[in-house]
Write an enzyme that holds these catalytic residues in place. Structure first.
Site, PDB file in Angstrom:
ATOM      1  N   CYS A   1       5.363  -6.059   1.270  1.00  0.00           N
ATOM      2  CA  CYS A   1       5.703  -4.637   1.234  1.00  0.00           C
ATOM      3  C   CYS A   1       5.119  -3.899   2.452  1.00  0.00           C
ATOM      4  O   CYS A   1       5.511  -4.182   3.568  1.00  0.00           O
ATOM      5  CB  CYS A   1       5.243  -4.048  -0.092  1.00  0.00           C
ATOM      6  SG  CYS A   1       5.973  -2.462  -0.458  1.00  0.00           S
ATOM      7  N   TYR A   2       4.154  -3.014   2.276  1.00  0.00           N
ATOM      8  CA  TYR A   2       3.560  -2.328   3.441  1.00  0.00           C
ATOM      9  C   TYR A   2       3.051  -3.352   4.452  1.00  0.00           C
ATOM     10  O   TYR A   2       3.145  -3.151   5.676  1.00  0.00           O
ATOM     11  CB  TYR A   2       2.413  -1.404   2.992  1.00  0.00           C
ATOM     12  CG  TYR A   2       1.682  -0.767   4.162  1.00  0.00           C
ATOM     13  CD1 TYR A   2       2.191   0.371   4.771  1.00  0.00           C
ATOM     14  CD2 TYR A   2       0.507  -1.339   4.678  1.00  0.00           C
ATOM     15  CE1 TYR A   2       1.549   0.947   5.871  1.00  0.00           C
ATOM     16  CE2 TYR A   2      -0.145  -0.786   5.767  1.00  0.00           C
ATOM     17  CZ  TYR A   2       0.372   0.363   6.354  1.00  0.00           C
ATOM     18  OH  TYR A   2      -0.255   0.921   7.432  1.00  0.00           O
TER      19      TYR A   2
ATOM     20  N   HIS B   1       7.591  -7.656  -4.479  1.00  0.00           N
ATOM     21  CA  HIS B   1       6.234  -7.996  -4.959  1.00  0.00           C
ATOM     22  C   HIS B   1       6.265  -9.296  -5.759  1.00  0.00           C
ATOM     23  O   HIS B   1       6.620  -9.286  -6.930  1.00  0.00           O
ATOM     24  CB  HIS B   1       5.688  -6.861  -5.817  1.00  0.00           C
ATOM     25  CG  HIS B   1       5.333  -5.664  -5.019  1.00  0.00           C
ATOM     26  ND1 HIS B   1       4.120  -5.512  -4.406  1.00  0.00           N
ATOM     27  CD2 HIS B   1       6.068  -4.582  -4.678  1.00  0.00           C
ATOM     28  CE1 HIS B   1       4.090  -4.381  -3.740  1.00  0.00           C
ATOM     29  NE2 HIS B   1       5.270  -3.789  -3.880  1.00  0.00           N
TER      30      HIS B   1
ATOM     31  N   SER C   1     -27.161  -9.597 -23.615  1.00  0.00           N
ATOM     32  CA  SER C   1     -26.672  -8.631 -24.587  1.00  0.00           C
ATOM     33  C   SER C   1     -25.864  -9.337 -25.658  1.00  0.00           C
ATOM     34  O   SER C   1     -25.525  -8.762 -26.679  1.00  0.00           O
ATOM     35  CB  SER C   1     -25.783  -7.616 -23.877  1.00  0.00           C
ATOM     36  OG  SER C   1     -24.643  -8.275 -23.355  1.00  0.00           O
ATOM     37  N   GLY C   2     -25.527 -10.618 -25.399  1.00  0.00           N
ATOM     38  CA  GLY C   2     -24.633 -11.311 -26.326  1.00  0.00           C
ATOM     39  C   GLY C   2     -23.192 -11.167 -25.869  1.00  0.00           C
ATOM     40  O   GLY C   2     -22.298 -11.765 -26.433  1.00  0.00           O
ATOM     41  N   GLY C   3     -22.948 -10.371 -24.824  1.00  0.00           N
ATOM     42  CA  GLY C   3     -21.607 -10.221 -24.264  1.00  0.00           C
ATOM     43  C   GLY C   3     -21.249 -11.436 -23.415  1.00  0.00           C
ATOM     44  O   GLY C   3     -22.122 -12.258 -23.100  1.00  0.00           O
ATOM     45  N   VAL C   4     -19.967 -11.519 -23.039  1.00  0.00           N
ATOM     46  CA  VAL C   4     -19.491 -12.719 -22.350  1.00  0.00           C
ATOM     47  C   VAL C   4     -20.152 -12.904 -20.972  1.00  0.00           C
ATOM     48  O   VAL C   4     -20.662 -13.982 -20.670  1.00  0.00           O
ATOM     49  CB  VAL C   4     -17.954 -12.652 -22.152  1.00  0.00           C
ATOM     50  CG1 VAL C   4     -17.438 -13.933 -21.526  1.00  0.00           C
ATOM     51  CG2 VAL C   4     -17.262 -12.378 -23.467  1.00  0.00           C
ATOM     52  N   ASP C   5     -20.154 -11.842 -20.168  1.00  0.00           N
ATOM     53  CA  ASP C   5     -20.597 -12.008 -18.783  1.00  0.00           C
ATOM     54  C   ASP C   5     -22.068 -12.410 -18.686  1.00  0.00           C
ATOM     55  O   ASP C   5     -22.419 -13.362 -17.984  1.00  0.00           O
ATOM     56  CB  ASP C   5     -20.356 -10.723 -17.977  1.00  0.00           C
ATOM     57  CG  ASP C   5     -18.899 -10.310 -18.000  1.00  0.00           C
ATOM     58  OD1 ASP C   5     -18.050 -11.169 -18.319  1.00  0.00           O
ATOM     59  OD2 ASP C   5     -18.598  -9.136 -17.717  1.00  0.00           O
ATOM     60  N   SER C   6     -22.932 -11.680 -19.409  1.00  0.00           N
ATOM     61  CA  SER C   6     -24.353 -12.016 -19.284  1.00  0.00           C
ATOM     62  C   SER C   6     -24.636 -13.384 -19.903  1.00  0.00           C
ATOM     63  O   SER C   6     -25.497 -14.134 -19.421  1.00  0.00           O
ATOM     64  CB  SER C   6     -25.252 -10.929 -19.888  1.00  0.00           C
ATOM     65  OG  SER C   6     -25.109 -10.862 -21.277  1.00  0.00           O
ATOM     66  N   SER C   7     -23.882 -13.759 -20.926  1.00  0.00           N
ATOM     67  CA  SER C   7     -24.106 -15.069 -21.557  1.00  0.00           C
ATOM     68  C   SER C   7     -23.734 -16.190 -20.604  1.00  0.00           C
ATOM     69  O   SER C   7     -24.486 -17.165 -20.447  1.00  0.00           O
ATOM     70  CB  SER C   7     -23.252 -15.224 -22.818  1.00  0.00           C
ATOM     71  OG  SER C   7     -23.576 -14.237 -23.742  1.00  0.00           O
TER      72      SER C   7
ATOM     73  N   GLY D   1       0.849  -1.186   0.000  1.00  0.00           N
ATOM     74  CA  GLY D   1       0.000   0.000   0.000  1.00  0.00           C
ATOM     75  C   GLY D   1       0.880   1.229   0.000  1.00  0.00           C
ATOM     76  O   GLY D   1       2.079   1.140   0.293  1.00  0.00           O
TER      77      GLY D   1
ATOM     78  N   GLU E   1       3.802 -10.928  -6.848  1.00  0.00           N
ATOM     79  CA  GLU E   1       2.618 -11.095  -7.695  1.00  0.00           C
ATOM     80  C   GLU E   1       2.799 -10.579  -9.123  1.00  0.00           C
ATOM     81  O   GLU E   1       2.043 -10.950 -10.010  1.00  0.00           O
ATOM     82  CB  GLU E   1       1.404 -10.423  -7.033  1.00  0.00           C
ATOM     83  CG  GLU E   1       1.450  -8.904  -6.935  1.00  0.00           C
ATOM     84  CD  GLU E   1       2.226  -8.373  -5.721  1.00  0.00           C
ATOM     85  OE1 GLU E   1       3.018  -9.136  -5.140  1.00  0.00           O
ATOM     86  OE2 GLU E   1       2.067  -7.189  -5.374  1.00  0.00           O
TER      87      GLU E   1
ATOM     88  N   LYS F   1     -12.398 -11.958 -14.829  1.00  0.00           N
ATOM     89  CA  LYS F   1     -12.787 -12.119 -16.238  1.00  0.00           C
ATOM     90  C   LYS F   1     -12.243 -13.420 -16.853  1.00  0.00           C
ATOM     91  O   LYS F   1     -12.972 -14.126 -17.554  1.00  0.00           O
ATOM     92  CB  LYS F   1     -12.266 -10.915 -17.031  1.00  0.00           C
ATOM     93  CG  LYS F   1     -12.805 -10.813 -18.442  1.00  0.00           C
ATOM     94  CD  LYS F   1     -14.149 -10.145 -18.440  1.00  0.00           C
ATOM     95  CE  LYS F   1     -14.753 -10.063 -19.817  1.00  0.00           C
ATOM     96  NZ  LYS F   1     -16.039  -9.356 -19.784  1.00  0.00           N
TER      97      LYS F   1
END
Ligand code: XMP
Length: 512
Positions: free
Chosen positions: A83-84, A170, A224-230, A56, A172, A368
């Site tokens: 780190c922090y 870090h 909507s045809g988008g990935v998430d809603s599908s 942070g 990550e 995602k």
């Protein structure tokens, strides 16, 4: 939902908080990001196998320094401070944090003690990303040094007995070579995780949990045809079958054949109750004569809600409204900023005008890339799962100026040729967004012996990670040549093709 084991990530405002969570999940261990001031009771309730403190921007001596409940250190749960996070652990446990004269920044060789469980199977020197000014000067009682750099004497520390570990670097980020191995060692050598968080079990568990929760009640989903809603819709349909109804408002501004493809996948392949509302004429008449991009967006957004509302009213009261919210939208920042809830313009405002009891968000724990994996696991075709982003207002903001049916047809054809040739050239996985734009410009050309006066199509292709900035893609000339020649030959009323060679900023990705 059943979650076998959990790593809790206490967020102290570091820019990599989500990345840490993703790295843990890449090791097949489920992780959650929570604000640094989470209560002790809540932690106990969640019963994590391990806790990670993120980095942070603060200094532990700062007036507003974020501090966690000190009793966390009394728990018999392994803790890794990054780190922090390491500095806070040191400060709280009565070691000493000091301020260096200058910041140490960059990928720097760190000498480590590879007898530590944290560094099992490591070489004695490793390149990790360091980015700090404060450093641990005096270790808390019971701790020993397990790593250093030339200018940072305590780059890694441990109290093996108490299972407390601190690293100044870090692990990550990708620049830290073998950084993921540090996380892996923490999870498996120290926290004794089993590593059984996999997408297939997520899918199985979610379907079971959704079945139990919803039972034989009814749910409604805006597609909507988008990935998430599908993916959300298909997951739900696996759980409750025909008790799910999807409404797909086809505003006619989708790409060539896209509306039919959505219908094909949802109602044929997955046998979902799909209501496709063909409303192109309605949208085009509302948009007639409008050339201002923001007005177009507003009209489309409002009309979308109207159409959805009308259809939903025909169905009557439903118990659940399904939303494709994903994890990055719900993570609350550790520094107490309000959580960002995505209001995708397509469905913005819907909850207020549709009669339902509760919202269900089956993907709210997923990143995602995990949503995509879920999609593949559910058998959704790859071209939908890896679909490039497509704006809610669709082709309306890719036709400069006013929109007519003819212009829409021209753009659909040109855009489809561009996408086809990009795929033929194998470039579709490298270019993050690419499309054609129908400029409002007409110019003189010659076709055969005839003078023409027709439209100019612009091609746009960008490479980007976050869509906030991006560079124009260096598509090989031969590919551009093929696209250009096909468009002018195959699409009526186009006699010129140009390629947009502007990055973002200063240009945006879309032209409107
Ligand atoms: P810009 O043009 O701002 O686009 O560089 C960044 C990303 O956002 C998408 N975009 C939209 N998406 N509604 C959406 O759902 C919109 O009105 C909209 N405008 C831009 C754009 O396609 C790109 O991915």
């Amino acid at each position: 939902m059943k979650k076998n084991e959990l790593i809790l990530i206490l967020d102290f405002g570091g820019q990599y908080n989500q990345l840490i969570a993703r790295r843990v999940r890449e090791c097949n261990v489920y992780s959650e990001v929570v604000p640094y001031n989470i209560s002790l009771e809540k932690i106990k309730e969640k019963n994590p196998k391990g806790i990670i403190f993120t980095g942070g921007p603060a200094s532990v001596y700062g007036e507003e320094a974020p501090k966690c409940d000190e009793r966390i250190f009394d728990l018999e749960i392994p803790i890794l401070g990054i780190c922090y996070g390491m500095q806070l652990m040191t400060h709280t446990l009565k070691g000493k944090v000091a301020r260096a004269d200058k910041r140490e920044y960059g990928v720097i060789p760190v000498k480590i003690n590879n007898e530590s469980k944290l560094f099992k199977d490591f070489e004695s020197t490793n390149n990790f990303l360091m980015s700090h000014t404060d450093y641990v000067e005096v270790l808390p009682e019971g701790f020993k040094n397990i790593g250093s750099t030339e200018s940072c004497p305590n780059a890694a520390i441990e109290n093996e007995e108490k299972m407390r570990y601190g690293i100044q670097f870090h692990p990550e980020v990708n620049n830290s070579v073998n950084g993921i191995k540090v996380i892996h060692n923490f999870l498996f050598n120290i926290c004794k995780c089993a590593g059984d968080w996999v997408i297939s079990s997520f899918v199985e568990d979610s379907i079971k949990a959704l079945k139990e929760k919803i039972g034989d009640k009814k749910a409604l989903c805006a597609l909507s045809g988008g990935v998430d809603s599908s993916v959300a819709a298909i997951l739900l349909s696996k759980a409750i079958g025909k008790n799910l109804t999807c409404i797909f408002v086809d505003h006619g501004l989708l790409r060539k054949n896209e509306g039919d493809e959505v219908e094909q996948i949802f109602s044929k392949q997955f046998d979902i109750n799909l209501i496709r509302v063909n409303s192109k004429d309605r949208f085009l008449s509302k948009l007639a004569g409008v050339s201002d991009p923001e007005k177009k967006r507003k009209i489309i957004g409002e009309e979308f809600i109207r159409v959805f509302e009308e259809e939903a009213h025909k169905i009557g009261k439903v118990d659940y409204l399904v939303q494709g919210t994903i994890y990055p939208d719900v993570i609350e920042s550790g520094l107490g900023k309000s959580s960002v809830i995505k209001s995708h313009h397509n469905v913005g405002g819907l909850p207020e005008c549709v009669d339902f009891e509760e919202i269900v968000e089956p993907l709210r724990d997923l990143f995602k890339d995990e949503v995509r994996k879920t999609g593949l696991e559910l058998g959704i075709p790859e071209n939908l799962v890896f679909r490039q982003p497509f704006p809610g207002p669709g082709l309306a903001i890719r036709i400069i100026g006013d929109i007519t049916d003819d212009k829409l047809e021209i753009l659909k054809e040109a855009d489809s040729i561009f996408r086809e040739e990009i795929a033929n050239a194998g470039l579709h996985k490298n270019i993050n967004q690419y499309f054609a734009v129908l400029t409002n410009l007409k110019s003189v050309g010659v076709m055969g012996d005839e003078r023409t006066y027709d439209y100019t199509v612009a091609l746009r292709a960008v490479e980007t990670v976050d869509f906030m900035t991006g560079v124009w893609s260096k598509i090989p000339y031969e590919v551009l040549e093929k696209v250009s020649s096909r468009i002018v030959n195959e699409v009526n009323h186009v006699n010129r093709v140009v390629y947009d060679i502007t990055s973002k900023p200063p240009a945006t990705i879309e032209w409107e």
